[in-house]
Write an enzyme that holds these catalytic residues in place. Structure first.
Site, short mmCIF file in Angstrom:
data_model
loop_
_atom_site.label_atom_id
_atom_site.label_comp_id
_atom_site.label_asym_id
_atom_site.label_seq_id
_atom_site.Cartn_x
_atom_site.Cartn_y
_atom_site.Cartn_z
N ASN A 266 22.40 -12.78 86.36
CA ASN A 266 21.56 -13.38 87.41
C ASN A 266 20.67 -12.39 88.16
O ASN A 266 20.06 -12.73 89.17
CB ASN A 266 22.42 -14.17 88.41
N ASP B 157 28.74 -10.03 85.59
CA ASP B 157 29.41 -11.27 85.99
C ASP B 157 29.98 -12.00 84.77
O ASP B 157 29.82 -11.56 83.63
CB ASP B 157 28.44 -12.16 86.76
N ASP C 246 24.94 -8.39 83.44
CA ASP C 246 24.55 -9.17 84.62
C ASP C 246 23.64 -10.31 84.18
O ASP C 246 22.59 -10.09 83.58
CB ASP C 246 23.82 -8.24 85.61
N HIS D 11 38.79 2.23 82.67
CA HIS D 11 37.93 2.29 83.86
C HIS D 11 38.29 3.43 84.79
O HIS D 11 37.54 3.71 85.74
CB HIS D 11 38.01 0.96 84.61
N ASP D 12 39.41 4.09 84.56
CA ASP D 12 39.85 5.21 85.41
C ASP D 12 39.70 6.57 84.74
O ASP D 12 40.09 7.58 85.32
CB ASP D 12 41.34 5.03 85.78
N ASP E 126 21.30 -9.70 89.99
CA ASP E 126 21.68 -9.09 91.28
C ASP E 126 22.20 -7.66 91.11
O ASP E 126 22.63 -7.03 92.08
CB ASP E 126 22.72 -9.95 92.01
N GLU F 112 50.79 -0.85 83.43
CA GLU F 112 50.25 0.47 83.78
C GLU F 112 51.35 1.19 84.55
O GLU F 112 51.67 0.82 85.67
CB GLU F 112 48.99 0.34 84.63
N ASP G 182 43.99 -8.94 84.51
CA ASP G 182 44.55 -7.81 85.25
C ASP G 182 45.40 -8.37 86.38
O ASP G 182 44.92 -9.17 87.20
CB ASP G 182 43.42 -6.95 85.82
#
Length: 557
Positions: A23, A29, A21, A328-329, A25, A255, A98
């Protein structure tokens, strides 16, 4: 050998929300990614696969896209993306996007029009059906729990969503939909991206008539698995290839949930008519429960060897393998197949990496895998951010399928959120991921497991991955050699050979904590290519200690 750059590459998957990150938040990003490109260059990877960064209301962490040609506000702007692409290319790193085109967000302009009336020109961009006996059109369940159908009061009809109700499925039968998708893909390729990872692409062709699916005893709904490898999926992908993919020198990976070996030969056929390779998921489903994915059992090594060898041998010379354990899964592989204790975490992380990266195919590293990141600790269901985990917890417990006490540890073990905790950059507050409050809690072990601690430590997991990547770049046998499994029934040792021309590699990995005898005499004149215990010579070697991995090269006479 049919040599291709994407066969010789190593891919690194970035989940932008959790990477870095810039910034404050609490959300990763694009500028955060740019700031870490030198780290990835140091690691040696060739390609970044970027999980979705498109405009999205973020119901499913960006896999619900409201505009394919704009950037999610959380991640930055299109100018930031252009800078990322330029900076990556300056370091000889390619960017693969993706592609999520089985469904869109319900906030996409196409769907807003589609649901506005039955007469709207875009009504047929999605899959709408009338009620059947005053109920859903069929019994399909969503992959995220609940029904796969959502009633829309305005037009008194249901629309299909194989995932969240905010992810309506596109109607690929409609040639206008296909043209919209292909034109959008072309514009991204013209922008200069280097390929597509295609989300659930095996689901785009639905079975004719949308028949009811089989129900299992632990499900309230019928299976929608009949959508996998549907009747026209290869027709659609051939059309995509002809109109878009074949016109650019890019990498494509599909996928493909539910893909079989025979289907994979079609998707990734060496004739180049569809995709370069597929992700199959049989091996990461070996620790599923009897009737659902939620389980905390360990993967049987004998079953894993049998499965991976089936794909290695079955696709050899016909199609191309993707090599992965993490994404990520998936939960973290060190906690799943290895041992994440202090004693064995690094050894087992290196052992797993050796086993995977020495096979035939293109290896994928998921962010943090190169550090040996582990599953995290969940205290309650409130800690989850993943829609699949949350929905499954409430649906299965409320329906009395399984008690909360029984289910919670199973979801903790298998939840996708294990992969989504922030990247562990250093031991400062929030692991150097953000100066704000992270969108999801950090894994508390970041104080000891982090990139800063590993990059300059010679025997770290990071530097071991770096060596593996360098070996792949320097040795054609690792990319193109034939695979041959040894000791198929051994529950502790994963041993195989790679053979190319007059060269042979012996890959030995001990997936247990205990010492195991192994006869190295056949390779006594061989050279140690890599070892996770820094073994330099095998002339006196008679076995493998716990989680030891060693690769020996021998010239054949």
């Amino acid at each position: 050998m049919d040599k291709k750059w994407w066969k010789e590459s190593v891919v690194y998957q970035i989940y932008p929300r959790s990477f870095c990150d810039s910034n404050g938040d609490g959300i990763g990003d694009l500028n955060g990614i740019i700031s870490k490109l030198d780290y990835l260059k140091n690691l040696g990877i060739d390609v970044i696969w970027l999980s979705p960064v498109y405009k999205s209301p973020n119901d499913d962490n960006g896999y619900d896209i409201s505009d394919y040609e704009d950037i999610m506000d959380d991640f930055g702007t299109m100018e930031d993306f252009d800078k990322l692409l330029k900076e990556a290319h300056a370091r000889n790193i390619k960017i693969v996007m993706d592609l999520v085109v089985n469904h869109t967000s319900d906030e996409h302009k196409w769907f807003i029009e589609s649901r506005s009336s039955k007469e709207n020109p875009k009504r047929d961009y999605y899959i709408w059906r009338e009620k059947k006996d005053n109920k859903e059109p069929n019994n399909w369940g969503s992959y995220f729990s609940g029904s796969a159908w959502q009633y829309d009061e305005k037009t008194d009809m249901y629309y299909l969503h194989l995932f969240s109700k905010k992810q309506p499925d596109l109607n690929w039968e409609n040639s206008k939909v296909r043209k919209e998708v292909f034109d959008m893909m072309t514009r991204w390729c013209e922008k200069g991206i280097d390929g597509f990872r295609m989300d659930v692409i095996s689901l785009i062709s639905k079975p004719e008539g949308l028949p009811d699916g089989e129900k299992s005893k632990d499900s309230l709904y019928g299976s929608s698995a009949a959508c996998a490898n549907g009747p026209k999926v290869h027709e659609y992908l051939k059309e995509m290839n002809k109109k878009v993919l074949s016109k650019f020198d890019i990498m494509t990976v599909g996928e493909c949930a539910g893909v079989t070996l025979e289907e994979a030969k079609k998707y990734a056929n060496a004739d180049g008519s569809e995709l370069n390779m597929v992700f199959q998921f049989e091996h990461v489903g070996l620790d599923d429960g009897e009737n659902m994915k939620w389980s905390n059992k360990k993967i049987s090594l004998a079953e894993l060897k049998e499965n991976l060898s089936k794909w290695q041998n079955g696709l050899d010379g016909i199609a191309w393998n993707s090599l992965f354990f993490c994404n990520h899964d998936q939960p973290r592989i060190v906690s799943r197949l290895g041992d994440d204790s202090k004693e064995f975490r690094e050894k087992s992380a290196k052992c797993i990496a050796t086993c995977l990266h020495l096979m035939q195919g293109t290896p994928y590293i998921y962010q943090g895998e190169e550090l040996g990141m582990t599953n995290t600790k969940f205290e309650s269901v409130k800690d989850f951010r993943d829609l699949e985990s949350i929905n499954a917890y409430y649906e299965l417990t409320k329906a009395g399928v399984i008690s909360e006490k029984e289910l919670f540890p199973l979801i903790c073990y298998k939840s996708r959120d294990n992969a989504r905790t922030p990247m562990q950059w250093d031991n400062s507050e929030n692991a150097g991921f953000t100066t704000g409050k992270p969108w999801i809690a950090l894994n508390p072990n970041y104080k000891t497991i982090n990139a800063k601690e590993q990059v300059n430590r010679e025997d770290s997991v990071f530097n071991y991955y770096k060596k593996l990547i360098k070996l792949r770049h320097e040795n054609e046998i690792i990319v193109y050699g034939k695979y041959e499994l040894l000791l198929p029934n051994d529950e502790d040792l994963f041993v195989y050979q790679r053979i190319l021309g007059n060269e042979k590699l012996l890959v030995c990995c001990n997936f247990s904590k205990e010492y195991r005898d192994f006869d190295f005499s056949e390779f006594k004149n061989g050279e140690v290519l890599i070892s996770n215990l820094n073994v330099a010579d095998i002339t006196e070697k008679t076995g493998l200690s716990g989680y030891e991995a060693i690769v020996v090269r021998e010239k054949l006479s």
